[in-house]
Design an enzyme around this catalytic site. Sequence first.
Site, mmCIF file in Angstrom:
data_model
loop_
_atom_site.group_PDB
_atom_site.id
_atom_site.type_symbol
_atom_site.label_atom_id
_atom_site.label_comp_id
_atom_site.label_asym_id
_atom_site.label_seq_id
_atom_site.Cartn_x
_atom_site.Cartn_y
_atom_site.Cartn_z
ATOM 1 C CG HIS A 38 -2.587 -2.299 -1.304
ATOM 2 N ND1 HIS A 38 -2.449 -1.805 -0.027
ATOM 3 C CD2 HIS A 38 -1.571 -1.761 -2.023
ATOM 4 C CE1 HIS A 38 -1.386 -1.019 0.033
ATOM 5 N NE2 HIS A 38 -0.838 -0.968 -1.163
ATOM 6 N N GLY A 148 -2.660 2.929 -8.022
ATOM 7 C CA GLY A 148 -3.728 3.698 -7.377
ATOM 8 C C GLY A 148 -3.611 5.188 -7.700
ATOM 9 C CB SER A 186 -2.095 6.099 3.035
ATOM 10 O OG SER A 186 -0.703 6.035 3.246
#
Length: 254
Positions: A38, A148, A186
């Site tokens: 992120h 992403g 993740s």
Amino acid sequence: MTKVIQTIEEWKTLRNSPALNSKSLGFVPTMGALHAGHTKLVEQSRSENDLTLVSIFINPTQFNEPRDYKEYPRVFDQDLEALTHDDVDFVFAPSFEELYPDCYRFQVSETFLSRDLCGSHRPGHFTGMLTVVLKLLLLAKANRAYFGEKDYQQYLLVRGLADAFFLESTIVPVSTVRDADGLALSSRNTRLTRRERERAPLFSRLLSSSAPPKEIKRELEQAGFSVDYIEDRCGRRFGAVRLGSVRLIDNVAL
Ligand code: PAF
């Protein structure tokens, strides 16, 4: 100073204010539990736009398994601290009621790519995802929105959504961030046990090997993974596996 916005009314007022109207805006939609993947999206948005908006909304309509939704990490204060540190301008964190005044009566479904790969293993997932992304993109009115490549099928679907509905935002793909051992970052990785985390990098290692999909599937199953699919599509190799209760996805260019 990062400003937190929780209502659509407040965001709309801000979005239409002269201070924002004259600036370019980058948008990074997230479900929180932020990690270095992120951060990369945020960094790219900050480098290409005057202002950056990040949304944090754990979207219930895209979870096809109640357990996955229940166990999804919820760490809002920690996320806000990270986004403040990264100098994000706005964080939009609406409630379900704010974002779904229709109680999910209206849905966006795609009838081709969404049925393949993750779509065939997660019924309803892409409809929930596309519905919330359309709402968020219409509200954000951003110049660019960042997604992403780890979720490459999602990226392709969102790009198609933007084209199909003439959305003004450019959909920008950002390459996958990996741990040193190759595992794609993740939010769900934090739910792996220590032993599962040790085994997990085999997935990305095999996916980027020259072995055919069938062989990769066999090797992963032998190593204790449950394999949803390993398949080649659109010049990429896609995979989804389960380790215990955690589902991991990844893809590499062929
Ligand atoms: O990739 C995600 O985190 C989610 O699918 C998204 C795009 C924020 C929509 O809920």
